[in-house]
Motif scaffolding. Structure first.
Motif, short mmCIF file in Angstrom:
data_model
loop_
_atom_site.label_atom_id
_atom_site.label_comp_id
_atom_site.label_asym_id
_atom_site.label_seq_id
_atom_site.Cartn_x
_atom_site.Cartn_y
_atom_site.Cartn_z
N LYS B 150 0.83 -1.21 0.00
CA LYS B 150 0.00 0.00 0.00
C LYS B 150 0.87 1.26 0.00
N MET B 151 2.03 1.16 0.62
CA MET B 151 2.92 2.32 0.71
C MET B 151 3.86 2.43 -0.49
N GLY B 152 3.60 1.67 -1.53
CA GLY B 152 4.36 1.85 -2.76
C GLY B 152 5.46 0.84 -3.00
N ASP B 154 6.92 -2.62 -4.24
CA ASP B 154 6.54 -3.63 -5.23
C ASP B 154 7.06 -4.99 -4.80
N TYR B 178 11.10 -0.59 -2.82
CA TYR B 178 10.49 0.73 -3.00
C TYR B 178 11.51 1.62 -3.72
#
Lengths: 155, 189
Positions: B150-152, B154, B178
């Motif tokens: 959710k915080m980016g 992958d 990230y």
């Protein structure tokens, strides 16, 4: 009622309005940190464009609202040294550009949702820097006559 | 060297809990030990070191070196409720890659603290001019993996049966990355 301070379009018919010490109706976003960005988000989040009976006009309106919302976040971020928030905004803009403004593409709703979701993350990044908890739209749902859904923190 | 001027920081969770984020200092050894005593045994099974031994925690406190490992504690009053660490290599081919590890006390899970600590680590990664932040989790840690995504972050890969817990059982390891943002161009209309 449209809040003169933050522009939120609030509904007061289903419950009692919050009142200030002077007895006047008060915007629920007041003193919450980045109130204009929060209400700008919720205006789109609770907008009619997401409902089953929405029209093309509703979609076009939401499309313009998102554009204004992203610009407002960008204005705030210009003065901040917050690369992660800028990255989130960049992703929101990327999704916004992928939206078919007429809402006819099958992916239009999905890209609108993505744009709004990344914009939400950028707002939460800003709130974190102020030591504040993330924005929870459902906390304000009654002001939009929306059905409340319990929010569960993920981690 | 990352500037630590922003600490101590007051952070409020959605439920109103008021916490302080600050770097760990040598005097925190007992507080951190108390914290690890509250972590369930099944969670400790997948730690890299055996934190059920107090000397391990004392050694960390004795050998603090923020340039290599920067531990940020979340405290409620005087009690540690979460520990996040940013691990860096000073030299070599991974000197622009930071690894983050986060541990949350059971009574502070699902309250948004994990997400707040990921945000804090992202900020520190930016200040350290890293190119990537890396996180690892065993596949069963779904809530943590979801929060990272959710915080980016992958999900870059899953290594099947790659790590073992302290009882020797094998687990799939999920690696998340990230990419640190540097471009100002992408946010312009």
């Amino acid at each position: 009622m449209t809040c003169p301070a933050c522009g939120a379009e609030l509904v007061y018919d289903s419950h009692e309005a919050i009142k200030g010490p002077d007895g006047k109706e008060m915007c629920p976003y007041r003193d919450r940190g980045y109130s204009a960005l929060r209400s700008g988000h919720d205006k789109v989040y609770f907008g009619k464009w997401r409902k089953m009976d929405s029209t093309t006009t509703d979609f076009r309106r939401a499309y313009r609202q998102i554009e204004r919302h992203l610009k407002a976040i960008g204005s705030v971020l210009e003065t901040k040294d917050l690369p992660a928030a800028k990255r989130d905004l960049g992703k929101a803009i990327e999704s916004y550009y992928a939206v078919d403004p007429e809402g006819e593409s099958p992916d239009a709703l999905r890209f609108m949702d993505h744009a709004l979701s990344y914009a939400h993350m950028a707002i939460d990044d800003l709130l974190h820097e102020e030591g504040l908890p993330p924005h929870d739209p459902m906390e304000f749902s009654k002001w939009y006559d929306a059905v409340e859904v319990p929010f569960k923190e993920e981690w | 060297m990352i500037s630590l001027e922003r600490y101590p920081r007051e952070i409020r969770l959605r439920d109103g809990a008021q916490l302080t984020f600050r770097p760990m200092i040598r005097e925190d050894a007992d507080r951190l030990w108390d914290f690890f005593c509250r972590i369930p045994a099944e969670d400790k099974m997948v730690f890299r070191e055996d934190v059920s031994r107090k000397e391990v925690v004392e050694r960390w406190a004795e050998n603090l070196d923020y340039a290599s490992v920067l531990p940020i504690l979340a405290l409620e009053g005087d009690q540690v409720v979460a520990d996040a660490t940013l691990h860096r290599n000073r030299t070599g081919w991974k000197q622009r890659v930071g690894t983050i590890r986060i541990q949350i006390a059971p009574d502070f899970r699902e309250r948004g603290l994990g997400t707040a600590m990921i945000r804090e680590m992202r900020h520190l990664g930016e200040k350290a001019a890293l190119r990537y932040l890396r996180a690892e989790a065993i596949e069963e840690q779904e809530a943590a993996i979801g929060a990272f995504e959710k915080m980016g972050f992958d999900r870059m890969g899953v290594y099947p049966n790659f790590v073992n817990d302290q009882k020797g059982r094998l687990h799939n390891l999920v690696v998340l990355l990230y990419p640190m943002p540097y471009s100002e161009v992408e946010m312009n209309f």
